[in-house]
Design an enzyme around this catalytic site. Sequence first.
Site, PDB file in Angstrom:
ATOM      1  N   SER A  91       3.260  -5.503  -2.756  1.00  0.00           N
ATOM      2  CA  SER A  91       2.803  -5.328  -1.380  1.00  0.00           C
ATOM      3  C   SER A  91       1.327  -5.638  -1.332  1.00  0.00           C
ATOM      4  CB  SER A  91       3.050  -3.885  -0.902  1.00  0.00           C
ATOM      5  OG  SER A  91       2.247  -3.586   0.230  1.00  0.00           O
ATOM      6  N   CYS A 253       0.275  -6.935   6.787  1.00  0.00           N
ATOM      7  CA  CYS A 253       1.274  -7.171   5.744  1.00  0.00           C
ATOM      8  C   CYS A 253       0.937  -8.393   4.895  1.00  0.00           C
ATOM      9  CB  CYS A 253       2.659  -7.309   6.341  1.00  0.00           C
ATOM     10  SG  CYS A 253       3.960  -7.374   5.090  1.00  0.00           S
TER      11      CYS A 253
END
Length: 343
Positions: A91, A253
């Site tokens: 991530s 993101c």
Amino acid sequence: MRWKKSLQVVGVHCEGEIGKVITGGVVNIPGKTMLDKMNYINEVDDSLRKLVVLEPRGCLQMSVNLLLPPTHPDAHAGFIVLQADKAHPMSGSNSICVVTTLLEMGMVPMQEPETTVVLDTPAGLVTARAACKDGRCLSVSLDMVPAFVEQLDVEVETAEHGVIRADLAFGGVYYALVDVEQTGLTIEPRHARQLADLGVALREQINRQFRVQHPLYPQIDQVAYVMFRSRVSDSAYQTCTTLPPGRVDRSPCGTGSSANLATLAARGLAETGSQLTSHSIIGSEFKVQMRGTSEVAGRPAVLPRVQGRAWIYSIEQHGVDPDDPLAGGFMLSDTWGEGFPGA
């Protein structure tokens, strides 16, 4: 106190997305590689994830990053992302939280004006360059793992919106990227609930209908998230990643922005040197650069660089009393939706 387990946890957020970091209390997880360790959590013993992510110690709107000794000689530290459904390999926002924590907590020596930190993740090595001044990590730039397209313009039949087209791409995990205009919604806070529910439903349907599998890491074999996107200009996109069991990413993101970059390059809309800005649903920003091209098992791939910021806001001590009947964690449908079997 008579705790049978004690964890030190640093509270930190990246551009609004909480990515807490476990800095103490876990010696190691079985496995030769970070991918093996992630698989051990997902397939053998999930108790640590449930302890820190589920209620009463955790909540839906966050991730928790488990710091581990690296398994690769070139890395400073390893980490695994623990989320509501399972452990995940990579991530961008969580990497930025981890690097900020490593430097500002003194776990990796900080050098000004820039410190390089190499992270060992289940998706491969990630090189981070942190801009540092006066003991503060001002921003983190991540050289992400190679991102590539699996399929463009797959079609998914939905009851409410008819046929929705999506791009399937890998940016650290697999994404289905959907132009939000197809849904009649816009990426803004008032639509967060609708986007979250739709994204989770689409993910389930896409995983039933299409098969993905990383050619180098065959255990990575599902679409993890649906990212809605909207083109603001030639160099800016607004994004909204949806996460099971039903929430939206507060940050732009990093892995999703990397996957989006791969789809743009595949369509001839980005090339080496291209600079993009990804805006989140709350307006925070990541800078995304295409620093080059590569191949992954013969597939064309792009090399993304993602830049963002994180802030430490707490240092916590989590404990488990041996008589605590809720040490395994729980979910309630008022917050978590339907949750997951066995949670």
